[in-house]
Scaffold this motif. Structure first.
Motif, PDB file in Angstrom:
ATOM      1  N   PHE A  10       0.806  -1.226   0.000  1.00  0.00           N
ATOM      2  CA  PHE A  10       0.000   0.000   0.000  1.00  0.00           C
ATOM      3  C   PHE A  10       0.837   1.273   0.000  1.00  0.00           C
ATOM      4  O   PHE A  10       0.291   2.363   0.132  1.00  0.00           O
ATOM      5  CB  PHE A  10      -0.909   0.027   1.238  1.00  0.00           C
ATOM      6  N   GLY A  11       2.148   1.159  -0.148  1.00  0.00           N
ATOM      7  CA  GLY A  11       3.016   2.301   0.100  1.00  0.00           C
ATOM      8  C   GLY A  11       2.951   3.419  -0.909  1.00  0.00           C
ATOM      9  O   GLY A  11       3.228   4.574  -0.569  1.00  0.00           O
ATOM     10  N   THR A  12       2.607   3.155  -2.154  1.00  0.00           N
ATOM     11  CA  THR A  12       2.664   4.186  -3.190  1.00  0.00           C
ATOM     12  C   THR A  12       1.655   5.296  -2.944  1.00  0.00           C
ATOM     13  O   THR A  12       1.991   6.485  -2.943  1.00  0.00           O
ATOM     14  CB  THR A  12       2.426   3.567  -4.584  1.00  0.00           C
ATOM     15  N   SER A  13       0.401   4.940  -2.740  1.00  0.00           N
ATOM     16  CA  SER A  13      -0.647   5.948  -2.556  1.00  0.00           C
ATOM     17  C   SER A  13      -1.565   5.622  -1.390  1.00  0.00           C
ATOM     18  O   SER A  13      -2.525   6.347  -1.151  1.00  0.00           O
ATOM     19  CB  SER A  13      -1.495   6.040  -3.836  1.00  0.00           C
ATOM     20  N   GLY A  14      -1.286   4.534  -0.684  1.00  0.00           N
ATOM     21  CA  GLY A  14      -2.209   4.044   0.330  1.00  0.00           C
ATOM     22  C   GLY A  14      -3.204   3.056  -0.242  1.00  0.00           C
ATOM     23  O   GLY A  14      -4.032   2.507   0.495  1.00  0.00           O
ATOM     24  N   ASN A  15      -3.131   2.806  -1.562  1.00  0.00           N
ATOM     25  CA  ASN A  15      -3.994   1.839  -2.216  1.00  0.00           C
ATOM     26  C   ASN A  15      -3.160   0.724  -2.840  1.00  0.00           C
ATOM     27  O   ASN A  15      -1.929   0.828  -2.904  1.00  0.00           O
ATOM     28  CB  ASN A  15      -4.849   2.515  -3.296  1.00  0.00           C
ATOM     29  N   CYS A  16      -3.820  -0.318  -3.318  1.00  0.00           N
ATOM     30  CA  CYS A  16      -3.106  -1.487  -3.835  1.00  0.00           C
ATOM     31  C   CYS A  16      -3.851  -2.120  -5.001  1.00  0.00           C
ATOM     32  O   CYS A  16      -5.072  -2.288  -4.954  1.00  0.00           O
ATOM     33  CB  CYS A  16      -2.944  -2.526  -2.719  1.00  0.00           C
ATOM     34  N   PHE A  17      -3.104  -2.482  -6.028  1.00  0.00           N
ATOM     35  CA  PHE A  17      -3.620  -3.298  -7.133  1.00  0.00           C
ATOM     36  C   PHE A  17      -2.816  -4.593  -7.167  1.00  0.00           C
ATOM     37  O   PHE A  17      -1.623  -4.602  -7.450  1.00  0.00           O
ATOM     38  CB  PHE A  17      -3.503  -2.559  -8.462  1.00  0.00           C
ATOM     39  N   ASP A  18      -3.492  -5.683  -6.852  1.00  0.00           N
ATOM     40  CA  ASP A  18      -2.920  -7.027  -6.810  1.00  0.00           C
ATOM     41  C   ASP A  18      -3.487  -7.814  -7.993  1.00  0.00           C
ATOM     42  O   ASP A  18      -4.708  -7.962  -8.095  1.00  0.00           O
ATOM     43  CB  ASP A  18      -3.289  -7.671  -5.466  1.00  0.00           C
ATOM     44  N   VAL A  19      -2.625  -8.304  -8.879  1.00  0.00           N
ATOM     45  CA  VAL A  19      -3.074  -9.113 -10.017  1.00  0.00           C
ATOM     46  C   VAL A  19      -2.985 -10.587  -9.628  1.00  0.00           C
ATOM     47  O   VAL A  19      -1.896 -11.089  -9.309  1.00  0.00           O
ATOM     48  CB  VAL A  19      -2.229  -8.844 -11.277  1.00  0.00           C
ATOM     49  N   ALA A  20      -4.111 -11.273  -9.644  1.00  0.00           N
ATOM     50  CA  ALA A  20      -4.163 -12.676  -9.248  1.00  0.00           C
ATOM     51  C   ALA A  20      -3.847 -13.579 -10.438  1.00  0.00           C
ATOM     52  O   ALA A  20      -4.533 -13.530 -11.463  1.00  0.00           O
ATOM     53  CB  ALA A  20      -5.541 -13.017  -8.686  1.00  0.00           C
ATOM     54  N   ILE A  21      -2.793 -14.383 -10.291  1.00  0.00           N
ATOM     55  CA  ILE A  21      -2.445 -15.378 -11.314  1.00  0.00           C
ATOM     56  C   ILE A  21      -2.272 -16.728 -10.608  1.00  0.00           C
ATOM     57  O   ILE A  21      -1.356 -17.496 -10.904  1.00  0.00           O
ATOM     58  CB  ILE A  21      -1.171 -14.990 -12.094  1.00  0.00           C
ATOM     59  N   ASP A  22      -3.169 -16.998  -9.677  1.00  0.00           N
ATOM     60  CA  ASP A  22      -3.082 -18.227  -8.881  1.00  0.00           C
ATOM     61  C   ASP A  22      -4.137 -19.255  -9.263  1.00  0.00           C
ATOM     62  O   ASP A  22      -4.379 -20.221  -8.545  1.00  0.00           O
ATOM     63  CB  ASP A  22      -3.214 -17.898  -7.391  1.00  0.00           C
ATOM     64  N   HIS A  23      -4.759 -19.085 -10.424  1.00  0.00           N
ATOM     65  CA  HIS A  23      -5.909 -19.906 -10.793  1.00  0.00           C
ATOM     66  C   HIS A  23      -5.569 -21.377 -11.013  1.00  0.00           C
ATOM     67  O   HIS A  23      -6.413 -22.257 -10.838  1.00  0.00           O
ATOM     68  CB  HIS A  23      -6.564 -19.327 -12.054  1.00  0.00           C
ATOM     69  N   GLY A  24      -4.330 -21.654 -11.425  1.00  0.00           N
ATOM     70  CA  GLY A  24      -3.950 -23.045 -11.661  1.00  0.00           C
ATOM     71  C   GLY A  24      -3.946 -23.895 -10.411  1.00  0.00           C
ATOM     72  O   GLY A  24      -3.912 -25.129 -10.493  1.00  0.00           O
ATOM     73  N   MET A  25      -4.000 -23.272  -9.253  1.00  0.00           N
ATOM     74  CA  MET A  25      -3.992 -23.987  -7.974  1.00  0.00           C
ATOM     75  C   MET A  25      -5.262 -24.814  -7.782  1.00  0.00           C
ATOM     76  O   MET A  25      -5.291 -25.729  -6.959  1.00  0.00           O
ATOM     77  CB  MET A  25      -3.860 -22.959  -6.847  1.00  0.00           C
ATOM     78  N   PHE A  26      -6.311 -24.528  -8.544  1.00  0.00           N
ATOM     79  CA  PHE A  26      -7.622 -25.082  -8.223  1.00  0.00           C
ATOM     80  C   PHE A  26      -8.081 -26.194  -9.171  1.00  0.00           C
ATOM     81  O   PHE A  26      -9.239 -26.607  -9.124  1.00  0.00           O
ATOM     82  CB  PHE A  26      -8.653 -23.955  -8.154  1.00  0.00           C
ATOM     83  N   ASN A  27      -7.196 -26.670 -10.052  1.00  0.00           N
ATOM     84  CA  ASN A  27      -7.488 -27.843 -10.875  1.00  0.00           C
ATOM     85  C   ASN A  27      -8.778 -27.685 -11.678  1.00  0.00           C
ATOM     86  O   ASN A  27      -9.607 -28.590 -11.751  1.00  0.00           O
ATOM     87  CB  ASN A  27      -7.563 -29.110 -10.004  1.00  0.00           C
ATOM     88  N   GLU A  28      -8.924 -26.512 -12.292  1.00  0.00           N
ATOM     89  CA  GLU A  28     -10.097 -26.230 -13.113  1.00  0.00           C
ATOM     90  C   GLU A  28      -9.606 -25.753 -14.478  1.00  0.00           C
ATOM     91  O   GLU A  28      -9.009 -24.676 -14.596  1.00  0.00           O
ATOM     92  CB  GLU A  28     -10.975 -25.171 -12.444  1.00  0.00           C
ATOM     93  N   HIS A  29      -9.851 -26.547 -15.510  1.00  0.00           N
ATOM     94  CA  HIS A  29      -9.286 -26.273 -16.831  1.00  0.00           C
ATOM     95  C   HIS A  29      -9.691 -24.908 -17.362  1.00  0.00           C
ATOM     96  O   HIS A  29      -8.885 -24.201 -17.982  1.00  0.00           O
ATOM     97  CB  HIS A  29      -9.701 -27.359 -17.825  1.00  0.00           C
ATOM     98  N   SER A  30     -10.927 -24.497 -17.109  1.00  0.00           N
ATOM     99  CA  SER A  30     -11.407 -23.220 -17.650  1.00  0.00           C
ATOM    100  C   SER A  30     -10.668 -22.023 -17.051  1.00  0.00           C
ATOM    101  O   SER A  30     -10.726 -20.923 -17.600  1.00  0.00           O
ATOM    102  CB  SER A  30     -12.909 -23.069 -17.392  1.00  0.00           C
ATOM    103  N   PHE A  31      -9.972 -22.227 -15.949  1.00  0.00           N
ATOM    104  CA  PHE A  31      -9.235 -21.135 -15.313  1.00  0.00           C
ATOM    105  C   PHE A  31      -7.874 -20.884 -15.969  1.00  0.00           C
ATOM    106  O   PHE A  31      -7.201 -19.909 -15.625  1.00  0.00           O
ATOM    107  CB  PHE A  31      -8.986 -21.444 -13.831  1.00  0.00           C
ATOM    108  N   LEU A  32      -7.449 -21.749 -16.877  1.00  0.00           N
ATOM    109  CA  LEU A  32      -6.079 -21.703 -17.376  1.00  0.00           C
ATOM    110  C   LEU A  32      -5.883 -20.808 -18.597  1.00  0.00           C
ATOM    111  O   LEU A  32      -4.752 -20.602 -19.027  1.00  0.00           O
ATOM    112  CB  LEU A  32      -5.590 -23.114 -17.704  1.00  0.00           C
ATOM    113  N   GLY A  33      -6.973 -20.291 -19.146  1.00  0.00           N
ATOM    114  CA  GLY A  33      -6.841 -19.441 -20.325  1.00  0.00           C
ATOM    115  C   GLY A  33      -5.971 -18.221 -20.054  1.00  0.00           C
ATOM    116  O   GLY A  33      -6.201 -17.493 -19.090  1.00  0.00           O
ATOM    117  N   GLY A  34      -4.975 -18.008 -20.896  1.00  0.00           N
ATOM    118  CA  GLY A  34      -4.086 -16.866 -20.741  1.00  0.00           C
ATOM    119  C   GLY A  34      -2.905 -17.096 -19.827  1.00  0.00           C
ATOM    120  O   GLY A  34      -1.990 -16.271 -19.780  1.00  0.00           O
TER     121      GLY A  34
END
Length: 274
Positions: A10-34
């Motif tokens: 949060f240090g830059t402006s007090g806000n945060c943008f977190d990009v989630a790329i953890d979808h492969g953890m859940f063993n769901e083929h439709s989550f793997l696109g991209g």
């Protein structure tokens, strides 16, 4: 140490943008696109310099091996569940990875994230999530590791697969429970009417709330929704598919960063997409 890690998020402006790329953890083929090629996906997103990237332990080293001082902070996914398929498996579970906080420290994570899942008529999964959080909370405190709890109210999967429930009353009660369990950060779904999201901010009692992106929607919809949610008091966003499934993930990251950190209008953010 916990505050130092929070400042990495949060240090830059007090806000945060977190990009989630953890979808492969859940063993769901439709989550793997991209994200079939995780090295490429992480490289593209990291080059766009969001505040953080959310990854599981197996692919987190790809981010952490990037040279230089300006790489995004790591948010480590610490749990795995089998609740996203259609039809649902006969037996559902939610489990924390072994020695989760030790792994987070070893990987130099700024935060650990864990689910608080509420599925219709599946109290065992909910109970497992409570146990997971109760295991992680004291270990995170001992290590100075911020704990992000993800209260997720889901609809019946038979309605069409993984779908969130935007009922604000359900969201409010689960967010408040996450706060009472000791969340340092809340990662919560948007409600059906984003103009009501100030109620979620209020119920979180000062704990910073990052809003989940959910399923892929149009550029204008995700940008305008983000603008409203930030105006309602959110401290940032955690978006995955709306970034990694975009034709230009770097441009979408830049557009969302402009809203989160600079208060850009929807039109200004759209202009960054060309």
């Amino acid at each position: 140490m916990k505050q130092a890690r929070m400042m990495r998020l949060f240090g830059t402006s007090g806000n945060c943008f977190d990009v989630a790329i953890d979808h492969g953890m859940f063993n769901e083929h439709s989550f793997l696109g991209g994200i079939e090629d995780m090295r490429h996906a992480i490289e593209v997103v990291a080059e766009a310099r969001p505040d953080a990237i959310q990854l599981p332990p197996g692919t987190a080293p790809i981010l952490q091996s990037r040279p230089g001082k300006d790489r995004p902070a790591l948010v480590l996914r610490t749990d795995i569940a089998n609740v996203y398929g259609t039809p649902l498996p006969r037996r559902l579970f939610s489990a924390v990875i072994d020695r989760a906080v030790e792994q987070a420290v070893r990987l130099d994570a700024a935060c650990a994230v864990v689910n608080l899942l509420m599925l219709p008529d599946e109290p065992e999964v909910y109970e497992a999530c409570i146990r997971n959080i109760n295991r992680l909370k004291p270990a995170c405190d001992d290590a100075g590791m911020p704990l992000m709890i993800e209260p997720l109210v889901m609809q019946d999967n038979s309605k069409g697969g993984y779908m969130v429930d935007g009922n604000i009353d359900k969201i409010l009660s689960l967010v408040r429970q996450a706060v009472e369990l000791g969340a340092d950060i809340i990662k919560s779904d948007p409600c059906d009417d984003p103009q009501e999201y100030h109620r979620v901010i209020q119920i979180a009692q000062g704990v910073p709330v990052l809003v989940r992106g959910g399923g892929k929607v149009s550029d204008r919809e995700i940008l305008s929704r983000t603008r409203v949610l930030m105006e309602q008091g959110a401290r940032g966003i955690v978006y995955g598919r709306n970034v990694i499934h975009h034709a230009d993930p770097a441009a979408m990251t830049a557009a969302l960063m402009a809203i989160v950190h600079d208060g850009a209008s929807t039109e200004d953010a759209m202009a960054r997409l060309g």
